[in-house]
Write a protein that holds these residues in place. Structure first.
Motif, PDB file in Angstrom:
ATOM      1  N   LEU A  61       0.828  -1.203   0.000  1.00 49.46           N
ATOM      2  CA  LEU A  61       0.000   0.000   0.000  1.00 49.46           C
ATOM      3  C   LEU A  61       0.864   1.256   0.000  1.00 49.46           C
ATOM      4  O   LEU A  61       0.628   2.196  -0.769  1.00 49.46           O
ATOM      5  N   LEU A  62       1.890   1.287   0.836  1.00 52.15           N
ATOM      6  CA  LEU A  62       2.775   2.454   0.906  1.00 52.15           C
ATOM      7  C   LEU A  62       3.548   2.645  -0.398  1.00 52.15           C
ATOM      8  O   LEU A  62       3.716   3.775  -0.873  1.00 52.15           O
ATOM      9  N   ASP A  63       4.003   1.566  -0.996  1.00 55.66           N
ATOM     10  CA  ASP A  63       4.719   1.667  -2.262  1.00 55.66           C
ATOM     11  C   ASP A  63       3.803   2.199  -3.356  1.00 55.66           C
ATOM     12  O   ASP A  63       4.182   3.084  -4.129  1.00 55.66           O
ATOM     13  N   HIS A  64       2.589   1.691  -3.408  1.00 55.96           N
ATOM     14  CA  HIS A  64       1.671   2.104  -4.469  1.00 55.96           C
ATOM     15  C   HIS A  64       1.218   3.558  -4.307  1.00 55.96           C
ATOM     16  O   HIS A  64       1.188   4.302  -5.287  1.00 55.96           O
ATOM     17  N   VAL A  65       0.900   3.956  -3.099  1.00 60.49           N
ATOM     18  CA  VAL A  65       0.490   5.350  -2.903  1.00 60.49           C
ATOM     19  C   VAL A  65       1.671   6.285  -3.182  1.00 60.49           C
ATOM     20  O   VAL A  65       1.494   7.400  -3.663  1.00 60.49           O
TER      21      VAL A  65
END
Length: 157
Positions: A61-65
């Motif tokens: 999630l952090l990588d994608h955002v």
């Protein structure tokens, strides 16, 4: 920011096979901060005894955002790649709660974008995890190191 990129953000947030399978959803844009949400689901739990979402889900999630924040900073969609991502886990996520992630690109060079991101339930001031990432920006029209380039004779390089 162009309206065409703003209209693409919901699709960029969840249209890839893995982001769709994980249930990522675009949750808004506030200035240069982009936000995603992942609803709690039992199949995303890392520890069945606690009901807490998986740490791998938090990292994804952090990588994608973070990638979305790069596109917001560029004001366009173009190929990018994660070069480095550091995630500091600060506490366990709260059981049976949706997780929100917010990211901001704080420095953009010709070839690298630098991003900070947070995952939380209610407020970024009480994060589950914080991330710092560097993303390669395709500033060379698709001709990046490792691409299949041809020399002047037409042979593969």
């Amino acid at each position: 920011m162009t309206s065409s990129l703003i209209s693409l953000l919901p699709q960029l947030a969840s249209a890839a096979a893995h982001t769709h399978a994980l249930g990522f959803a675009y949750d808004g844009l506030d200035g240069d901060r982009v936000r995603l949400r992942v609803p709690w689901r039992e199949d995303l739990v890392g520890d069945p005894e606690t009901g807490v979402l998986s740490g791998g889900l938090v990292t994804t999630l952090l990588d994608h955002v973070g990638g979305l924040a790069v596109w917001v900073a560029l004001d366009r969609f173009e190929p990018i790649a994660t070069l480095d991502l550091r995630v500091d886990y600060m506490r366990a996520a709260e059981p049976r709660r949706d997780l929100i992630a917010e990211a901001r690109c704080y420095r953009l060079t010709r070839s690298i974008a630098f991003v900070r991101a947070w995952a939380f339930e209610d407020s970024p001031e009480n994060p589950v995890a914080a991330a710092q990432g560097a993303y390669m920006v395709d500033s060379n029209g698709g001709r990046v190191l490792g691409s299949n380039l041809k020399d002047q004779r037409g042979d593969a390089a």
